[in-house]
Design a protein around this motif. Sequence first.
Motif, PDB file in Angstrom:
ATOM      1  N   GLU A   1       0.847  -1.196   0.000  1.00 28.91           N
ATOM      2  CA  GLU A   1       0.000   0.000   0.000  1.00 28.91           C
ATOM      3  C   GLU A   1       0.874   1.235   0.000  1.00 28.91           C
ATOM      4  O   GLU A   1       1.958   1.254   0.581  1.00 28.91           O
ATOM      5  N   LYS A   2       0.381   2.271  -0.609  1.00 30.79           N
ATOM      6  CA  LYS A   2       1.113   3.535  -0.652  1.00 30.79           C
ATOM      7  C   LYS A   2       0.478   4.512   0.316  1.00 30.79           C
ATOM      8  O   LYS A   2      -0.725   4.472   0.560  1.00 30.79           O
ATOM      9  N   ARG A   3       1.282   5.383   0.825  1.00 30.09           N
ATOM     10  CA  ARG A   3       0.753   6.418   1.708  1.00 30.09           C
ATOM     11  C   ARG A   3       0.106   7.505   0.861  1.00 30.09           C
ATOM     12  O   ARG A   3       0.518   7.771  -0.269  1.00 30.09           O
ATOM     13  N   ALA A   4      -0.881   8.141   1.440  1.00 29.86           N
ATOM     14  CA  ALA A   4      -1.542   9.237   0.735  1.00 29.86           C
ATOM     15  C   ALA A   4      -0.583  10.425   0.682  1.00 29.86           C
ATOM     16  O   ALA A   4       0.060  10.755   1.670  1.00 29.86           O
ATOM     17  N   ARG A   5      -0.495  11.033  -0.476  1.00 33.56           N
ATOM     18  CA  ARG A   5       0.396  12.178  -0.623  1.00 33.56           C
ATOM     19  C   ARG A   5      -0.231  13.417  -0.021  1.00 33.56           C
ATOM     20  O   ARG A   5      -1.426  13.657  -0.153  1.00 33.56           O
ATOM     21  N   LYS A   6       0.594  14.229   0.607  1.00 37.55           N
ATOM     22  CA  LYS A   6       0.114  15.503   1.112  1.00 37.55           C
ATOM     23  C   LYS A   6       0.020  16.478  -0.056  1.00 37.55           C
ATOM     24  O   LYS A   6       0.791  16.415  -1.008  1.00 37.55           O
ATOM     25  N   LYS A   7      -0.916  17.377   0.037  1.00 39.92           N
ATOM     26  CA  LYS A   7      -1.049  18.397  -0.988  1.00 39.92           C
ATOM     27  C   LYS A   7       0.114  19.377  -0.821  1.00 39.92           C
ATOM     28  O   LYS A   7       0.330  19.896   0.275  1.00 39.92           O
TER      29      LYS A   7
END
Length: 105
Positions: free
Chosen positions: A46-52
């Motif tokens: 799983e990948k981490r959600a990218r910060k804006k």
Amino acid sequence: MPRTSTALAKELRSIRTTFRQLASSFSRIAPILTAVPDLKAGAAGEKRARKKPRLSRAQRAALKLQGRYMGTMRGLRPRQRAQVKRIRAEKGIRAAIAAARRLAR
């Protein structure tokens, strides 16, 4: 041929039985699912959600210019692209965008 009401009753009974089986399956699996640790980011595959990204006004303006440049380059032929790239190197991106628009006509 069976009567319509009898056939309908059989089908409804079949559906009801299936729903009961589903409900019992869900009730058996629920404790197992609640016992499993939370599989958030960091789990295998799983990948981490990218910060804006936080962009300054200058950075945002530069990105818009870059997008405009790329958009105008997209419709040009290779020889025209080479001309526009030369203009960008000599005079800057704004002049290159203007030249690309002229060439695209």
